[in-house]
Motif scaffolding. Structure first.
Motif, mmCIF file in Angstrom:
data_model
loop_
_atom_site.group_PDB
_atom_site.id
_atom_site.type_symbol
_atom_site.label_atom_id
_atom_site.label_comp_id
_atom_site.label_asym_id
_atom_site.label_seq_id
_atom_site.Cartn_x
_atom_site.Cartn_y
_atom_site.Cartn_z
ATOM 1 N N GLU A 1 0.864 -1.242 -0.041
ATOM 2 C CA GLU A 1 -0.143 -0.058 0.034
ATOM 3 C C GLU A 1 0.762 1.294 0.014
ATOM 4 O O GLU A 1 0.582 2.128 -0.689
ATOM 5 N N ALA A 2 1.865 1.182 0.967
ATOM 6 C CA ALA A 2 2.730 2.549 0.868
ATOM 7 C C ALA A 2 3.387 2.848 -0.298
ATOM 8 O O ALA A 2 3.380 3.936 -0.752
ATOM 9 N N GLU A 3 3.881 1.702 -0.839
ATOM 10 C CA GLU A 3 4.549 2.137 -2.500
ATOM 11 C C GLU A 3 3.656 2.622 -3.289
ATOM 12 O O GLU A 3 3.954 3.455 -4.252
ATOM 13 N N LEU A 4 2.496 1.959 -3.458
ATOM 14 C CA LEU A 4 1.372 2.330 -4.368
ATOM 15 C C LEU A 4 0.947 3.953 -4.147
ATOM 16 O O LEU A 4 0.907 4.585 -4.834
ATOM 17 N N LYS A 5 0.806 4.345 -2.757
ATOM 18 C CA LYS A 5 0.507 5.463 -2.448
ATOM 19 C C LYS A 5 1.751 6.510 -2.916
ATOM 20 O O LYS A 5 1.377 7.546 -3.460
ATOM 21 N N HIS A 6 2.818 6.265 -2.761
ATOM 22 C CA HIS A 6 4.084 7.012 -3.509
ATOM 23 C C HIS A 6 3.956 7.173 -4.587
ATOM 24 O O HIS A 6 3.965 8.188 -5.176
ATOM 25 N N LEU A 7 3.561 6.070 -5.486
ATOM 26 C CA LEU A 7 3.370 6.184 -6.909
ATOM 27 C C LEU A 7 2.148 7.189 -7.527
ATOM 28 O O LEU A 7 2.358 7.889 -7.994
ATOM 29 N N GLY B 1 13.586 -8.078 -11.612
ATOM 30 C CA GLY B 1 12.322 -8.506 -11.478
ATOM 31 C C GLY B 1 11.175 -8.090 -10.838
ATOM 32 O O GLY B 1 10.047 -8.607 -10.751
ATOM 33 N N THR B 2 11.380 -6.891 -9.902
ATOM 34 C CA THR B 2 10.457 -6.553 -9.175
ATOM 35 C C THR B 2 9.503 -5.440 -10.523
ATOM 36 O O THR B 2 10.004 -5.467 -11.583
ATOM 37 N N LYS C 1 9.317 -2.598 -11.527
ATOM 38 C CA LYS C 1 9.872 -1.147 -11.734
ATOM 39 C C LYS C 1 9.435 -0.633 -12.937
ATOM 40 O O LYS C 1 8.694 0.424 -13.168
ATOM 41 N N THR C 2 9.635 -1.586 -14.187
ATOM 42 C CA THR C 2 9.111 -1.087 -15.362
ATOM 43 C C THR C 2 7.566 -0.759 -15.505
ATOM 44 O O THR C 2 7.159 0.111 -15.970
ATOM 45 N N LEU C 3 6.869 -2.021 -14.906
ATOM 46 C CA LEU C 3 5.473 -1.842 -14.891
ATOM 47 C C LEU C 3 4.924 -0.571 -14.153
ATOM 48 O O LEU C 3 4.086 0.149 -14.518
ATOM 49 N N ALA C 4 5.595 -0.262 -13.177
ATOM 50 C CA ALA C 4 5.123 0.916 -12.188
ATOM 51 C C ALA C 4 5.508 2.120 -13.274
ATOM 52 O O ALA C 4 4.717 3.046 -13.091
ATOM 53 N N SER D 1 9.447 -3.346 -3.963
ATOM 54 C CA SER D 1 9.907 -4.542 -3.508
ATOM 55 C C SER D 1 8.914 -5.819 -3.940
ATOM 56 O O SER D 1 9.454 -6.849 -3.352
ATOM 57 N N SER D 2 7.963 -5.652 -4.820
ATOM 58 C CA SER D 2 7.576 -6.820 -5.326
ATOM 59 C C SER D 2 6.970 -6.749 -6.735
ATOM 60 O O SER D 2 7.522 -5.867 -7.399
#
Length: 189
Positions: free
Chosen positions: A26-32, A70-71, A73-76, A188-189
């Motif tokens: 959730e935290a990573e998603l929120k940052h994005l 493999g995390t 990063k590109t998808l984000a 991280s995932s």
């Protein structure tokens, strides 16, 4: 799929991914999502890890997506490009970085010229190819590597767009350069 531009240094990705495609904490998603909002409004955003955001000049926004290979990063990056409705150009830094003095800068110049024409977001993939060369300056080549990193940051700052550096964090990025990055997100995932 991607379109190869006439410039072999850049792949044009067709971003179709949405927030639903990201399986991030959730935290990573929120940052994005904060980054997307920030760029949409160019407003002062809060940096991750509770650091106050610094107001951005009209110049470029720089983000670092850090995490093992493999995390997502590109998808984000694809999700952000899709959200912001800009093409996404993926730059393979291992192709850009040259052992010949001055060549790396010429390659970067071509990358930025291509992105400016297209109004594209730039994803510098495998940025460690450039950062990784920076060690203690103990020979002539290290000094040039350092100049190349400086040049990249100058261009990202002058670019009226959004640049994303993707790093597996196996190499330490010099704190002087880290200070120039507006958003640091550990993926991280």
């Amino acid at each position: 799929g991607y379109i190869m531009s006439n410039n072999e240094l850049v792949q044009r990705l067709k971003p179709t991914a949405t927030w639903k495609d990201l399986t991030l904490p959730e935290a990573e998603l929120k940052h994005l999502k904060d980054i997307a909002e920030h760029i949409k409004h160019k407003r002062i955003a809060t940096r991750p890890f509770g650091q106050p955001g610094r107001p951005l000049p009209s110049a470029g926004v720089i983000a670092l997506f850090a995490g093992p290979s493999g995390t997502s990063k590109t998808l984000a990056a694809e999700v952000l490009a899709n959200q912001l409705n800009h093409p996404l150009y993926r730059v393979d830094m291992s192709h850009v970085v040259s052992k010949y003095i001055g060549e790396t800068e010429k390659n970067l110049q071509r990358v930025f010229d291509t992105a400016i024409k297209a109004g594209a977001i730039l994803l510098f993939d495998e940025a460690d190819a450039l950062f990784g060369k920076r060690s203690e300056v103990n020979d002539g080549h290290d000094r040039f590597a350092n100049q190349e990193v400086s040049y990249l940051f100058q261009r990202m700052e002058a670019f009226q767009g959004f640049s994303i550096l993707s790093s597996n964090m196996k190499t330490k990025i010099d704190p002087a350069f880290l200070k120039r990055i507006h958003f640091v997100i550990k993926i991280s995932s």
